[in-house]
Design an enzyme around this catalytic site. Structure first.
Site, mmCIF file in Angstrom:
data_model
loop_
_atom_site.group_PDB
_atom_site.id
_atom_site.type_symbol
_atom_site.label_atom_id
_atom_site.label_comp_id
_atom_site.label_asym_id
_atom_site.label_seq_id
_atom_site.Cartn_x
_atom_site.Cartn_y
_atom_site.Cartn_z
ATOM 1 N N CYS A 1 -10.123 0.542 12.859
ATOM 2 C CA CYS A 1 -9.838 -0.728 12.175
ATOM 3 C C CYS A 1 -8.413 -1.192 12.470
ATOM 4 O O CYS A 1 -7.938 -2.147 11.880
ATOM 5 C CB CYS A 1 -10.038 -0.569 10.680
ATOM 6 S SG CYS A 1 -8.766 0.439 9.899
ATOM 7 N N CYS B 1 -4.492 2.593 11.849
ATOM 8 C CA CYS B 1 -3.603 3.677 12.293
ATOM 9 C C CYS B 1 -2.352 3.098 12.940
ATOM 10 O O CYS B 1 -1.235 3.542 12.659
ATOM 11 C CB CYS B 1 -4.343 4.599 13.253
ATOM 12 S SG CYS B 1 -5.888 5.253 12.604
ATOM 13 N N CYS C 1 -10.951 8.798 12.468
ATOM 14 C CA CYS C 1 -12.000 8.337 13.394
ATOM 15 C C CYS C 1 -11.821 8.978 14.761
ATOM 16 O O CYS C 1 -12.777 9.478 15.359
ATOM 17 C CB CYS C 1 -11.956 6.816 13.539
ATOM 18 S SG CYS C 1 -12.131 5.940 11.987
ATOM 19 N N CYS D 1 -6.861 8.378 7.066
ATOM 20 C CA CYS D 1 -7.528 7.074 7.229
ATOM 21 C C CYS D 1 -6.788 6.036 6.402
ATOM 22 O O CYS D 1 -7.261 5.603 5.377
ATOM 23 C CB CYS D 1 -8.988 7.202 6.813
ATOM 24 S SG CYS D 1 -10.026 5.829 7.328
ATOM 25 N N HIS E 1 -4.409 19.942 -4.225
ATOM 26 C CA HIS E 1 -4.618 20.335 -5.628
ATOM 27 C C HIS E 1 -3.609 21.412 -6.044
ATOM 28 O O HIS E 1 -3.002 21.317 -7.126
ATOM 29 C CB HIS E 1 -6.053 20.846 -5.774
ATOM 30 C CG HIS E 1 -6.380 21.414 -7.105
ATOM 31 N ND1 HIS E 1 -6.545 20.621 -8.231
ATOM 32 C CD2 HIS E 1 -6.596 22.690 -7.508
ATOM 33 C CE1 HIS E 1 -6.846 21.393 -9.254
ATOM 34 N NE2 HIS E 1 -6.879 22.653 -8.852
ATOM 35 N N CYS F 1 0.762 14.893 1.361
ATOM 36 C CA CYS F 1 0.957 13.595 0.677
ATOM 37 C C CYS F 1 1.668 13.755 -0.662
ATOM 38 O O CYS F 1 2.446 12.893 -1.061
ATOM 39 C CB CYS F 1 -0.375 12.913 0.418
ATOM 40 S SG CYS F 1 -1.447 12.836 1.836
ATOM 41 N N CYS G 1 -1.778 8.451 -3.365
ATOM 42 C CA CYS G 1 -3.109 8.118 -3.889
ATOM 43 C C CYS G 1 -3.327 8.605 -5.314
ATOM 44 O O CYS G 1 -3.865 7.878 -6.154
ATOM 45 C CB CYS G 1 -4.181 8.707 -2.975
ATOM 46 S SG CYS G 1 -4.002 8.199 -1.267
ATOM 47 N N CYS H 1 -9.205 11.958 2.814
ATOM 48 C CA CYS H 1 -9.320 11.186 4.063
ATOM 49 C C CYS H 1 -8.915 11.949 5.316
ATOM 50 O O CYS H 1 -9.189 11.491 6.413
ATOM 51 C CB CYS H 1 -8.528 9.883 3.951
ATOM 52 S SG CYS H 1 -6.755 10.071 4.219
HETATM 53 FE FE1 FSX Z 1 -10.111 4.987 11.527
HETATM 54 FE FE2 FSX Z 1 -7.706 3.809 12.719
HETATM 55 FE FE3 FSX Z 1 -9.378 4.804 9.201
HETATM 56 FE FE4 FSX Z 1 -8.765 2.633 10.268
HETATM 57 O O1 FSX Z 1 -7.890 2.441 13.803
HETATM 58 S S1 FSX Z 1 -8.779 6.401 10.643
HETATM 59 S S2 FSX Z 1 -10.924 3.412 10.093
HETATM 60 S S3 FSX Z 1 -7.623 3.549 8.627
HETATM 61 O O2 FSX Z 1 -7.292 2.727 11.375
HETATM 62 O O3 FSX Z 1 -9.298 4.599 13.160
HETATM 63 FE FE1 SF4 Z 2 -6.154 18.493 -8.450
HETATM 64 FE FE2 SF4 Z 2 -6.675 15.877 -8.151
HETATM 65 FE FE3 SF4 Z 2 -6.370 16.943 -10.593
HETATM 66 FE FE4 SF4 Z 2 -4.270 16.667 -8.951
HETATM 67 S S1 SF4 Z 2 -5.473 15.009 -9.881
HETATM 68 S S2 SF4 Z 2 -4.755 18.453 -10.211
HETATM 69 S S3 SF4 Z 2 -5.241 17.081 -6.957
HETATM 70 S S4 SF4 Z 2 -8.006 17.414 -9.091
HETATM 71 FE FE1 SF4 Z 3 -3.499 12.002 1.279
HETATM 72 FE FE2 SF4 Z 3 -5.805 12.304 -0.025
HETATM 73 FE FE3 SF4 Z 3 -4.619 9.950 0.015
HETATM 74 FE FE4 SF4 Z 3 -5.747 10.898 2.234
HETATM 75 S S1 SF4 Z 3 -6.826 10.323 0.334
HETATM 76 S S2 SF4 Z 3 -3.733 9.916 2.071
HETATM 77 S S3 SF4 Z 3 -5.340 13.095 2.018
HETATM 78 S S4 SF4 Z 3 -3.818 11.827 -0.946
#
Ligand code: FSX
Ligand code: SF4
Ligand code: SF4
Length: 312
Positions: free
Chosen positions: A58, A61, A161, A199, A236, A275, A287, A296
């Site tokens: 998309c 990246c 991806c 992602c 976690h 993260c 997140c 992701c």
């Molecule tokens: Fe995939 Fe890259 Fe997700 Fe998008 O292009 S890793 S769909 S955020 O950006 O490939």
């Molecule tokens: Fe684990 Fe998610 Fe709870 Fe954080 S919010 S303690 S990562 S289950």
């Molecule tokens: Fe990091 Fe999880 Fe958010 Fe992906 S979904 S960027 S692994 S916190």
């Protein structure tokens, strides 16, 4: 007097840089911002082009990489690393761009890095993804990756991806979307390959892996082909809400400022990435602060994390 960044975000440039420094791991991004190191890299990497090709993605990246604030990752990529081809940011297009791409690959055979963004569709001879044309012949993503990866010194599969198939390879997958390592293996290509999933992936993971590759060789990789430097820790186990999980204090709605978010679908227990300490949006949040971790960076994403709003 407050600087521009303080006015916009409430965080001064100094404290921002401190945040980055404090959260970087190993050859962290902060070390790359050191001017002496940048100068050294400039000399060492000038002759090492990076060719960045895009298939079924998309463009998130590329955007993630270029979205960094201060100092800009774009500066590092354009001034430090010799980014010679990236369809999202380059000015040239069409046959001229393709000719240039192949010419650089030929000139720097065995010495350039190929960055792959997006999955590679293998059904219908790859015709679901035509990436260019030369002398009236269409070039598929399959053709492009096969040819360039064989001549590259290293390959980076950037984003989930490119690394594992990701969203294009989710249930259904009529295009035969495949991750780069699996694709290269199917073609008998043995060029060292590093997966940088996410992602999208965090910009630090992309630049950090690339610089490690070019200065120190292939970083230590886990079973999923990811640098342990960035993907070695469980979310976690390191989550700031772990105490709440242990106490059984669970959030019931996403706007709940407190509580573990497992019941809302958090996949932190099955996810390995830094993260929780590196954070996103220039160190502002991540997140789990706003929502849940949807896993992701994991090879099974997105099917393995679905539905996102239900506990694993
Ligand atoms: Fe995939 Fe890259 Fe997700 Fe998008 O292009 S890793 S769909 S955020 O950006 O490939
Ligand atoms: Fe684990 Fe998610 Fe709870 Fe954080 S919010 S303690 S990562 S289950
Ligand atoms: Fe990091 Fe999880 Fe958010 Fe992906 S979904 S960027 S692994 S916190």
């Amino acid at each position: 007097m407050k600087d521009e960044q303080t006015k916009k975000t409430g965080v001064s440039r100094r404290s921002f840089l401190k945040t980055v420094t404090g959260t970087a791991a190993g050859i962290g991004i902060s070390q790359m911002f050191n001017p002496a190191l940048i100068q050294a890299l400039e000399k060492g990497l000038k002759r090492h082009p990076v060719l960045w090709v895009q298939g079924q993605g998309c463009t998130g990246c590329s955007v993630s990489l270029l979205n960094s604030v201060e100092p800009t990752i774009a500066d590092i990529l354009l001034k430090v690393i010799s980014l010679q081809f990236n369809p999202t940011v380059m000015a040239s297009e069409g046959e001229i761009a393709m000719e240039n791409l192949y010419a650089i690959a030929k000139e720097y055979k065995g010495r350039f890095s190929l960055a792959v963004e997006g999955a590679i569709p293998t059904a219908a001879d790859g015709r679901y993804c035509i990436v260019g044309e030369m002398r009236h012949k269409e070039i598929t993503m399959m053709d492009l990756v096969q040819e360039l990866a064989a001549d590259a010194g290293s390959v980076l599969a950037i984003g989930t991806c490119a690394a594992y198939g990701g969203i294009p390879a989710a249930e259904g997958n009529v295009t035969g979307a495949t991750g780069t390592m699996d694709f290269l293996k199917s073609k008998g290509i043995t060029t060292p390959t590093v997966n940088i999933p996410g992602c999208p992936p965090h910009p630090d993971w992309i630049v950090g892996s690339l610089v490690h590759l070019l200065t120190k060789g292939v970083p230590e990789l886990d079973d999923a082909g990811r640098p342990t430097l960035f993907y070695g820790e469980n979310i976690h186990d390191n989550c700031p809400r772990l105490d709440m999980y242990d106490e059984g204090e669970m959030a019931e709605i996403l706007s709940d400022p407190k509580g573990c978010r497992m019941d809302l679908g958090c996949k932190g227990p099955d996810t390995y990435a830094d993260c929780y300490k590196r954070k996103w949006n220039s160190g502002m949040n991540w997140c789990v602060d706003n929502s849940v971790c949807i896993g992701c960076v994991e090879p099974g994403f997105p099917d393995g994390s679905s539905p996102f709003y239900e506990p694993a």
